[in-house]
Design a protein around this motif. Structure first.
Motif, PDB file in Angstrom:
ATOM      1  N   TYR A  80       0.847  -1.378   0.120  1.00 25.69           N
ATOM      2  CA  TYR A  80       0.190  -0.136  -0.185  1.00 25.69           C
ATOM      3  C   TYR A  80       0.397   1.240   0.196  1.00 25.69           C
ATOM      4  CZ  TYR A  80      -4.787  -2.334   0.303  1.00 25.69           C
ATOM      5  OH  TYR A  80      -5.243  -3.184   0.421  1.00 25.69           O
ATOM      6  N   HIS A 136      -3.576   7.164   0.492  1.00 28.57           N
ATOM      7  CA  HIS A 136      -4.527   6.330  -0.578  1.00 28.57           C
ATOM      8  C   HIS A 136      -5.583   5.669  -1.187  1.00 28.57           C
ATOM      9  CE1 HIS A 136      -1.902   3.091   2.400  1.00 28.57           C
ATOM     10  NE2 HIS A 136      -2.445   4.063   3.290  1.00 28.57           N
ATOM     11  N   LYS A 150      -4.095   1.534  -7.774  1.00 23.60           N
ATOM     12  CA  LYS A 150      -4.698   0.285  -7.872  1.00 23.60           C
ATOM     13  C   LYS A 150      -4.668  -0.589  -8.767  1.00 23.60           C
ATOM     14  CE  LYS A 150      -6.994   2.919  -4.853  1.00 23.60           C
ATOM     15  NZ  LYS A 150      -5.738   4.596  -4.765  1.00 23.60           N
ATOM     16  N   HIS A 209      -4.991  -5.647  -6.995  1.00 18.26           N
ATOM     17  CA  HIS A 209      -5.623  -5.724  -6.207  1.00 18.26           C
ATOM     18  C   HIS A 209      -6.600  -5.087  -4.810  1.00 18.26           C
ATOM     19  CE1 HIS A 209      -7.239  -1.400  -4.176  1.00 18.26           C
ATOM     20  NE2 HIS A 209      -8.107  -1.077  -4.454  1.00 18.26           N
ATOM     21  N   GLU A 214      -6.590  -6.207  -0.789  1.00 16.23           N
ATOM     22  CA  GLU A 214      -8.140  -5.469  -0.317  1.00 16.23           C
ATOM     23  C   GLU A 214      -8.715  -6.421   0.533  1.00 16.23           C
ATOM     24  OE1 GLU A 214     -10.013  -2.163  -0.595  1.00 16.23           O
ATOM     25  OE2 GLU A 214      -7.997  -2.625  -0.174  1.00 16.23           O
TER      26      GLU A 214
END
Length: 200
Positions: A19, A66, A72, A82, A86
């Motif tokens: 991230y 972010h 992404k 991505h 997540e």
């Protein structure tokens, strides 16, 4: 205890490598970390002001990094999508952050309907009083968000995972300064992304 610190190291490394590719994001995290340290110091003298600094400067800069600057797409360095990142995120992933930030942004509306917050605080009589009460409310939103995710992780995984994550969050400002103190200079040199490959 060794297992605890090993898990803390793993959570920190995964957070960084998944991230924090963008030097803009890293620079905003440096700003966030420095302002969090100011907020930590203010906790001892003015908790409401500490919460205002933490949310308005630290959290806004951190989450802007972010949401707006971190790629992404497919992560070639870590060979991860991505969606995968997540799904495996221990703390607040982007979806959970949206919910948290909406609660934060909407919470002052309670003071419009209930200036004394159902008897929990002195009603404000001016703008300074309102800001003070909003600060107190945001302090409890932050504490509540931390406690809620620890409880979730305890239920989904185990208590140690939740406690490790909580320690990571509270100490992130110190760690981020160590990691990202060179990011603004690297950005000025035209380095938009941290180069790979990354090693664990």
């Amino acid at each position: 205890m060794n297992t605890f610190f090993k898990e803390l190291e793993t959570q920190r490394w995964d957070d960084h490598r998944y991230y924090h590719h963008s030097r803009i994001n890293q620079s905003l995290h440096l700003l966030s970390a420095l302002s969090f340290l100011v907020a930590y110091a203010l906790l001892f003298t003015d908790p409401a002001l500490a919460a205002l600094v933490a949310w308005l400067v630290s959290m806004v800069s951190r989450q802007a990094g972010h949401f707006f600057f971190e790629p992404k797409g497919y992560d070639e360095i870590n060979q991860a999508t991505h969606a995968y990142k997540e799904a495996v995120k221990v703390g607040y992933n982007l979806q959970r952050k949206v919910v948290l930030m909406l609660i934060w942004a909407a919470s002052p509306l309670l003071l419009v309907a209930q200036p004394d917050l159902f008897g929990l605080m002195e009603p404000h009589t001016d703008w300074l009083g309102l800001a003070h009460n909003v600060g107190w409310m945001w302090l409890w939103v932050g504490v509540g968000g931390l406690a809620f995710r620890v409880a979730q992780l305890w239920f989904l995984k185990d208590l140690r995972t939740g406690l490790v994550w909580a320690i990571k969050i509270v100490t992130d400002p110190f760690h981020d300064i160590m990691l990202y103190h060179r990011a603004p200079l690297q950005l000025l040199r035209g380095e938009w992304m941290e180069p790979g490959p990354r090693g664990g």
